[in-house]
Enzyme design. Structure first.
Site, PDB file in Angstrom:
ATOM      1  N   GLY A 171       2.565   3.751   1.470  1.00 14.28           N
ATOM      2  CA  GLY A 171       3.064   4.041   2.812  1.00 14.28           C
ATOM      3  C   GLY A 171       3.675   5.418   2.917  1.00 14.28           C
ATOM      4  O   GLY A 171       3.882   5.945   4.007  1.00 14.28           O
ATOM      5  N   ARG A 172       4.017   5.988   1.778  1.00 19.45           N
ATOM      6  CA  ARG A 172       4.589   7.348   1.804  1.00 19.45           C
ATOM      7  C   ARG A 172       4.084   8.132   0.606  1.00 19.45           C
ATOM      8  O   ARG A 172       4.793   8.998   0.092  1.00 19.45           O
ATOM      9  CB  ARG A 172       6.103   7.315   1.812  1.00 19.45           C
ATOM     10  CG  ARG A 172       6.633   6.533   0.680  1.00 19.45           C
ATOM     11  CD  ARG A 172       7.894   6.829   0.126  1.00 19.45           C
ATOM     12  NE  ARG A 172       8.090   5.720  -0.813  1.00 19.45           N
ATOM     13  CZ  ARG A 172       9.203   5.392  -1.350  1.00 19.45           C
ATOM     14  NH1 ARG A 172      10.264   6.077  -1.073  1.00 19.45           N
ATOM     15  NH2 ARG A 172       9.283   4.387  -2.178  1.00 19.45           N
ATOM     16  N   ARG A 193       4.026  13.227  -8.269  1.00 21.46           N
ATOM     17  CA  ARG A 193       4.107  12.244  -9.357  1.00 21.46           C
ATOM     18  C   ARG A 193       2.802  12.239 -10.133  1.00 21.46           C
ATOM     19  O   ARG A 193       1.720  12.317  -9.560  1.00 21.46           O
ATOM     20  CB  ARG A 193       4.383  10.868  -8.763  1.00 21.46           C
ATOM     21  CG  ARG A 193       4.429   9.762  -9.808  1.00 21.46           C
ATOM     22  CD  ARG A 193       5.137   8.535  -9.303  1.00 21.46           C
ATOM     23  NE  ARG A 193       4.382   7.792  -8.323  1.00 21.46           N
ATOM     24  CZ  ARG A 193       4.826   6.670  -7.740  1.00 21.46           C
ATOM     25  NH1 ARG A 193       6.023   6.194  -8.037  1.00 21.46           N
ATOM     26  NH2 ARG A 193       4.099   6.038  -6.855  1.00 21.46           N
ATOM     27  N   GLY A 219       0.820  -1.213   0.000  1.00 26.31           N
ATOM     28  CA  GLY A 219       0.000   0.000   0.000  1.00 26.31           C
ATOM     29  C   GLY A 219       0.848   1.254   0.000  1.00 26.31           C
ATOM     30  O   GLY A 219       2.057   1.212   0.193  1.00 26.31           O
ATOM     31  N   ASP A 277       4.354  -5.052  -7.315  1.00 31.59           N
ATOM     32  CA  ASP A 277       3.752  -3.785  -6.871  1.00 31.59           C
ATOM     33  C   ASP A 277       4.338  -2.607  -7.633  1.00 31.59           C
ATOM     34  O   ASP A 277       3.810  -1.495  -7.565  1.00 31.59           O
ATOM     35  CB  ASP A 277       3.947  -3.595  -5.356  1.00 31.59           C
ATOM     36  CG  ASP A 277       5.402  -3.695  -4.941  1.00 31.59           C
ATOM     37  OD1 ASP A 277       6.016  -4.742  -5.193  1.00 31.59           O
ATOM     38  OD2 ASP A 277       5.923  -2.726  -4.380  1.00 31.59           O
ATOM     39  N   ASN A 278       5.423  -2.850  -8.362  1.00 28.45           N
ATOM     40  CA  ASN A 278       5.996  -1.788  -9.189  1.00 28.45           C
ATOM     41  C   ASN A 278       5.729  -2.032 -10.666  1.00 28.45           C
ATOM     42  O   ASN A 278       6.438  -1.522 -11.524  1.00 28.45           O
ATOM     43  CB  ASN A 278       7.501  -1.675  -8.932  1.00 28.45           C
ATOM     44  CG  ASN A 278       7.797  -1.204  -7.515  1.00 28.45           C
ATOM     45  OD1 ASN A 278       6.983  -0.500  -6.908  1.00 28.45           O
ATOM     46  ND2 ASN A 278       8.929  -1.588  -6.979  1.00 28.45           N
TER      47      ASN A 278
HETATM   48  P1  AMP Z   1       9.029   0.689  -2.831  1.00 26.04           P
HETATM   49  O1  AMP Z   1      10.277  -0.017  -2.458  1.00 26.04           O
HETATM   50  O2  AMP Z   1       9.234   2.132  -3.048  1.00 26.04           O
HETATM   51  O3  AMP Z   1       8.289   0.039  -3.942  1.00 26.04           O
HETATM   52  O4  AMP Z   1       8.084   0.601  -1.552  1.00 26.04           O
HETATM   53  C1  AMP Z   1       7.665  -0.614  -1.015  1.00 26.04           C
HETATM   54  C2  AMP Z   1       6.682  -0.368   0.111  1.00 26.04           C
HETATM   55  O5  AMP Z   1       7.300   0.317   1.192  1.00 26.04           O
HETATM   56  C3  AMP Z   1       5.467   0.445  -0.281  1.00 26.04           C
HETATM   57  O6  AMP Z   1       4.356  -0.044   0.418  1.00 26.04           O
HETATM   58  C4  AMP Z   1       5.843   1.830   0.195  1.00 26.04           C
HETATM   59  O7  AMP Z   1       4.716   2.636   0.425  1.00 26.04           O
HETATM   60  C5  AMP Z   1       6.577   1.527   1.483  1.00 26.04           C
HETATM   61  N1  AMP Z   1       7.512   2.575   1.876  1.00 26.04           N
HETATM   62  C6  AMP Z   1       8.646   2.904   1.262  1.00 26.04           C
HETATM   63  N2  AMP Z   1       9.250   3.943   1.887  1.00 26.04           N
HETATM   64  C7  AMP Z   1       8.483   4.278   2.931  1.00 26.04           C
HETATM   65  C8  AMP Z   1       8.558   5.272   3.967  1.00 26.04           C
HETATM   66  N3  AMP Z   1       9.561   6.139   4.034  1.00 26.04           N
HETATM   67  N4  AMP Z   1       7.559   5.301   4.869  1.00 26.04           N
HETATM   68  C9  AMP Z   1       6.539   4.447   4.801  1.00 26.04           C
HETATM   69  N5  AMP Z   1       6.401   3.498   3.873  1.00 26.04           N
HETATM   70  C10 AMP Z   1       7.360   3.406   2.935  1.00 26.04           C
HETATM   71 MG    MG Z   2       6.868   0.843  -5.184  1.00 28.24          MG
END
Ligand code: AMP
Ligand code: MG
Length: 512
Positions: free
Chosen positions: A89-90, A173, A87, A249-250
């Site tokens: 998260g940021r 974005r 989900g 998820d990407n």
């Molecule tokens: P990503 O590696 O960017 O695809 O992120 C994978 C997951 O980690 C996703 O659910 C993001 O929303 C969450 N996430 C990444 N960075 C953060 C952060 N700084 N705070 C909270 N959630 C994060």
């Molecule tokens: Mg991602």
């Protein structure tokens, strides 16, 4: 006055698709860069965007009344391992706007604070990754690769803590949507068939309206996602782009590149090239990308099976038959792209073989990928202009300036062994000369396919380093140069050059 004509279709989906969250207001936001060209395309008044009210939105301080900010729910396979809940998260989706081109686009803040999906994270983004995504996603757009884009970057005036204290930032974005393979998986894993169907119907209406009209909409939806992924990954391959985190998820179902974490453009060609510091097994290496995309599409198929057919065996058969299109589509696209990059005849019978042997030569000679095709384009452009192909073979080493006269020298200099370059060039010339493509057609194709500029890793890192020290000059210069990646401009010739050994970037980081 309505500053932004938001129309939030995703927020009208059932409540379990997202969480309604407001951004955390940052203490002291300040604009780094605004993408006026993209704003204009989206029908957004740039003047408003640059106003205090606009900045308030871009930083998440206050939102216009029409915004309805939500964190989207999704799951995913990360490096092949199942994670039932990820989900936003940021990130927060503020809403959607329909642009002048009729395209509906999401506006999302990345780095605007915690959400119910944040787990241990702070929901914030450090400046470095925000600038990195801005630079690389906009470079990809200029290269003509389907991608999410950057509308703005702001600093928040807040310190975020990673290995140490870092300046906080928010990226705005823009995407055709943020529906991912992992979004389908989220509902599938909860055995929420209505959820999967609602998401499939949403995706059909928004991204695959032709499939929505067909007799078997869900299978055509799957076929459409396959087609776009095949083309997308082939485009990445053609630019030497390594995504780095091809998790489900990407993988966005509209077919755009999404999530610019540890991505990189390779310099010295090697099919097994990996940059990401966390990709220990090389799962997401350059040459693996088509296979991984196919694997991700199989995960999408699993979620859609009940919609393909009531009979599980028939459903599986349909999924397999449809997925089988991916490999030929992706490899045909790749052969077509590399054929154009090399100036070969379209559909030449031995193109595939020649491309493979070119890869072998480039790899054993550690040839800079982008420079190779760039110099080859210059050679092709020169050859025949004076009726003497290859008249500059054997000239002495050039003086390093990029005058067309020394393209062959520059190209030879990219190889570890000059004789390998000579052999390869001789074979290439033979093919070109025995080909049937008219010269101007060939040259135009090569120029369109072979960029002069890519965001070289050391330049991206230099821009970030300087920005962290307060000088945004190199960041702006890089962004502006990369907006015209195919044009030859002496003023930005330095950005063409591969990293010197001491400048070379070997590892990239998510930096979340
Ligand atoms: P990503 O590696 O960017 O695809 O992120 C994978 C997951 O980690 C996703 O659910 C993001 O929303 C969450 N996430 C990444 N960075 C953060 C952060 N700084 N705070 C909270 N959630 C994060
Ligand atoms: Mg991602």
């Amino acid at each position: 006055m309505t500053p932004l004509p938001f129309d939030n279709s995703y927020a009208r989906l059932p409540d379990r698709f997202f969480a309604r969250v407001r951004p955390e207001p940052p203490p002291d936001p300040s604009l780094i860069r605004l993408n006026a060209e993209l704003a204009a395309l989206m029908g957004i008044d740039t003047g408003w965007l640059a106003s205090p009210e606009g900045l308030a939105m871009l930083s998440g301080r206050t939102l216009p009344g029409e915004a309805d900010s939500i964190a989207m729910a999704y799951a995913g396979h990360q490096f092949g391992g199942w994670v039932p809940q990820l989900g936003d998260g940021r990130a927060l989706l503020l809403g959607e706007v329909v642009g002048k081109d009729g395209v509906r686009r999401d506006i999302q803040l990345k780095g605007s604070g915690r959400t119910p999906f944040s787990r241990a994270g702070d929901g914030k983004a450090p400046l470095g990754p925000v600038l990195r995504e801005y630079i690389v996603s906009e470079a990809m757009a200029a290269l003509g690769v389907p991608t999410t884009r950057a509308l703005a970057a702001v600093t928040t005036g807040e310190t975020v803590y990673r290995e140490g204290p870092l300046p906080g930032a928010v990226l705005t974005r823009v995407a055709r949507s943020h529906v991912r393979v992992g979004t389908f998986q989220y509902f599938h894993a909860r055995q929420d068939r209505d959820g999967v169907r609602a998401l499939a119907d949403y995706t059909l209406a928004r991204h695959y309206p032709d499939a929505a009209e067909s007799a078997r909409p869900y299978l055509d939806l799957f076929a459409g996602v396959i087609r776009r992924q095949a083309r997308l990954v082939a485009r990445w391959m053609g630019f030497g782009f390594i995504h780095g985190v091809m998790n489900t998820d990407n993988t966005q179902v509209a077919g755009e590149t999404i999530d610019y974490g540890p991505c990189a453009f390779m310099e010295a060609f090697h099919p097994g090239m990996v940059f990401s510091s966390i990709d220990h097994a090389g799962r997401y290496a350059w040459a693996n990308q088509p296979l991984i995309a196919e694997w991700n599409l199989a995960r999408l198929a699993e979620t859609l099976l009940p919609l393909f057919d009531d009979d599980p065996d028939r459903a599986l058969e349909k999924a397999r038959e449809t997925l089988a299109r991916f490999r030929p589509q992706c490899s045909d696209s790749m052969v077509a792209i590399f054929g154009r990059k090399l100036g070969l005849d379209e559909n030449g019978p031995e193109n595939g073989t020649f491309i493979e042997s070119t890869f072998t030569t480039l790899s054993s000679n550690h040839v800079d990928f982008t420079q190779f095709f760039r110099q080859l384009t210059r050679i092709a452009d020169r050859d025949g202009n004076d009726g003497t192909p290859g008249n500059n073979v054997g000239r002495r080493e050039g003086d390093g300036t990029a005058s067309p006269d020394n393209a062959v020298d520059v190209l030879r200099g990219l190889f570890d062994t000059a004789t390998d370059a000579d052999h390869w060039l001789a074979e290439w010339r033979q093919r070109i000369e025995s080909g049937t493509t008219p010269r101007p057609v060939r040259i135009t194709a090569m120029k369109r396919e072979n960029p002069v500029l890519i965001p070289r890793n050391h330049r991206v890192e230099e821009a970030i380093r300087d920005a962290m020290a307060g000088d945004y000059g190199p960041f702006h210069r890089l962004v502006e140069a990369l907006a015209s990646p195919f044009s030859d401009r002496p003023a930005v010739q330095d950005l063409e050059q591969p990293a010197r050994p001491e400048e070379r970037v070997h590892r990239t980081f998510c930096g979340t």
